[in-house]
Design a protein around this motif. Sequence first.
Motif, PDB file in Angstrom:
ATOM      1  N   GLY A 351       0.782  -1.236   0.000  1.00 11.01           N
ATOM      2  CA  GLY A 351       0.000   0.000   0.000  1.00 11.01           C
ATOM      3  C   GLY A 351       0.804   1.271   0.000  1.00 11.01           C
ATOM      4  O   GLY A 351       0.221   2.362   0.012  1.00 11.01           O
ATOM      5  N   GLU A 352       2.150   1.188  -0.033  1.00 13.00           N
ATOM      6  CA  GLU A 352       2.994   2.379  -0.012  1.00 13.00           C
ATOM      7  C   GLU A 352       3.838   2.461  -1.271  1.00 13.00           C
ATOM      8  O   GLU A 352       4.355   1.442  -1.744  1.00 13.00           O
ATOM      9  CB  GLU A 352       3.933   2.363   1.207  1.00 13.00           C
ATOM     10  CG  GLU A 352       3.228   2.386   2.547  1.00 13.00           C
ATOM     11  CD  GLU A 352       4.218   2.387   3.696  1.00 13.00           C
ATOM     12  OE1 GLU A 352       5.429   2.511   3.425  1.00 13.00           O
ATOM     13  OE2 GLU A 352       3.795   2.251   4.848  1.00 13.00           O
ATOM     14  N   PRO A 353       4.031   3.663  -1.835  1.00  5.63           N
ATOM     15  CA  PRO A 353       4.917   3.808  -2.991  1.00  5.63           C
ATOM     16  C   PRO A 353       6.376   3.675  -2.537  1.00  5.63           C
ATOM     17  O   PRO A 353       6.814   4.356  -1.605  1.00  5.63           O
ATOM     18  CB  PRO A 353       4.610   5.218  -3.502  1.00  5.63           C
ATOM     19  CG  PRO A 353       4.087   5.959  -2.299  1.00  5.63           C
ATOM     20  CD  PRO A 353       3.389   4.936  -1.458  1.00  5.63           C
ATOM     21  N   ARG A 354       7.127   2.798  -3.199  1.00  5.97           N
ATOM     22  CA  ARG A 354       8.511   2.546  -2.786  1.00  5.97           C
ATOM     23  C   ARG A 354       9.445   2.581  -3.987  1.00  5.97           C
ATOM     24  O   ARG A 354       9.068   2.222  -5.108  1.00  5.97           O
ATOM     25  CB  ARG A 354       8.607   1.178  -2.099  1.00  5.97           C
ATOM     26  CG  ARG A 354       7.725   1.043  -0.850  1.00  5.97           C
ATOM     27  CD  ARG A 354       8.154   1.986   0.263  1.00  5.97           C
ATOM     28  NE  ARG A 354       9.505   1.719   0.636  1.00  5.97           N
ATOM     29  CZ  ARG A 354       9.876   0.763   1.504  1.00  5.97           C
ATOM     30  NH1 ARG A 354       8.948   0.000   2.084  1.00  5.97           N
ATOM     31  NH2 ARG A 354      11.127   0.578   1.810  1.00  5.97           N
ATOM     32  N   THR A 355      10.692   2.980  -3.737  1.00 14.24           N
ATOM     33  CA  THR A 355      11.708   2.998  -4.792  1.00 14.24           C
ATOM     34  C   THR A 355      12.899   2.131  -4.376  1.00 14.24           C
ATOM     35  O   THR A 355      13.081   1.033  -4.860  1.00 14.24           O
ATOM     36  CB  THR A 355      12.144   4.440  -5.103  1.00 14.24           C
ATOM     37  OG1 THR A 355      12.554   5.090  -3.882  1.00 14.24           O
ATOM     38  CG2 THR A 355      11.015   5.217  -5.757  1.00 14.24           C
ATOM     39  N   PHE A 356      13.698   2.635  -3.406  1.00 11.00           N
ATOM     40  CA  PHE A 356      14.832   1.863  -2.920  1.00 11.00           C
ATOM     41  C   PHE A 356      14.569   1.394  -1.490  1.00 11.00           C
ATOM     42  O   PHE A 356      13.559   1.757  -0.882  1.00 11.00           O
ATOM     43  CB  PHE A 356      16.123   2.689  -3.023  1.00 11.00           C
ATOM     44  CG  PHE A 356      16.511   2.976  -4.451  1.00 11.00           C
ATOM     45  CD1 PHE A 356      17.245   2.044  -5.175  1.00 11.00           C
ATOM     46  CD2 PHE A 356      16.125   4.149  -5.077  1.00 11.00           C
ATOM     47  CE1 PHE A 356      17.592   2.283  -6.500  1.00 11.00           C
ATOM     48  CE2 PHE A 356      16.468   4.399  -6.400  1.00 11.00           C
ATOM     49  CZ  PHE A 356      17.195   3.462  -7.112  1.00 11.00           C
TER      50      PHE A 356
END
Length: 390
Positions: A351-356
């Motif tokens: 449910g969370e936007p993540r990159t690294f």
Amino acid sequence: MTRIAIPADSPFGLANLPYGVFSTPGLSPRVGVRVANTVVDLAAALGDDVFARPSLNPFMAQGYGRWVEVRERIIDLVSGDVPGSAVHPVGAVTPHLPIEVADYVDFYASEHHASNLGRLFRPDSEPLMPNWKHLPVGYHGRAGTVVASGTDIVRPSGQRKAPSEDTPSYGPSRRLDIEAEVGFIVGTTSPLGTPVPTDEFSEHVFGAVLLNDWSARDIQAWEYVPLGPFLGKSFATSISPWVVPLLALESARVATPLQDPEPLPYLQEKNAWGLDLNLVVEWNGQVVSRPPYREMYWSPAQMLAHMTVNGASSRTGDLFASGTVSGPEKDQRGAFIELTWGGKEPVEVNGEPRTFLEDGDEVTISATAPGASGASISFGEVRGRVLPAR
């Protein structure tokens, strides 16, 4: 005596029989074989002290003929009654690093991964460097920081310089990443000055593991020109506890993708060692990628041939890795820098936007392959959790 129950659909059945090193409260680290939901103590079951060692290296050094003989003995043993004292529930043992790592080399064998990183790192140039389709590109890593699955990974610190910054700074990596890979373990040596031909691959390589080449992308981007990866890669490499014997992977062999231009003679294979392995990458328990190993451009036999063609020796316990496994689709990318396109396209994780990677994140990589008689075999998993920088 006891009879091990092996379900017909067990990915750790007779078609697999991977080796590992384990201990219990009453036993020091020793070699075992995974059979269904148990681990069989081979020193106790076979009466051979070579398996009472805390590493597979002494057994692997005995060579191909011995690997075949022991595998046949294990199949006979676990198909019948096994000494009860030699059988342990898999949940009751502690797995350890299965080998004493001699040298470590990491390759860059996926055309999809190399092309994606080329577009990210060199947007105004051709994605692949001119040499890429002529040889398996690789670099020498750090054997001393290869760790067992489950080992926590401390966030590395180093120099990093963002494109918007005028000068470099020192501190914890802000772009910590993973690379889902397959590692290959050398069992029998080759002497200095003697290359290993592609058709001798299976006589030298004992088996395969899953591997996570943890990568600090910001440190890597600043340091890698002109000599390549160094501190951005050398802080930790995780491998799975179960070594799947090459003998179990015959049914998983497939052709590599078309290699054009034709490789030089020392890299040519009569019967290619492409492998039909299906990897799964989980980020905090959520599947985010399914990289297909069958898409890898260069085979492990070609990697070993290239690694030794200049006369470099190989040693029992040498580990060489495939490089990131990536396919042509977005959900087949084996590194988060690809999956999020350098952080510009976040993926949703729980449910969370993540990159690294953030502190506390856990990454698990698993894989399966086709085995003999229609069986499915499992590599188990390689897992690691990120701790804050020290």
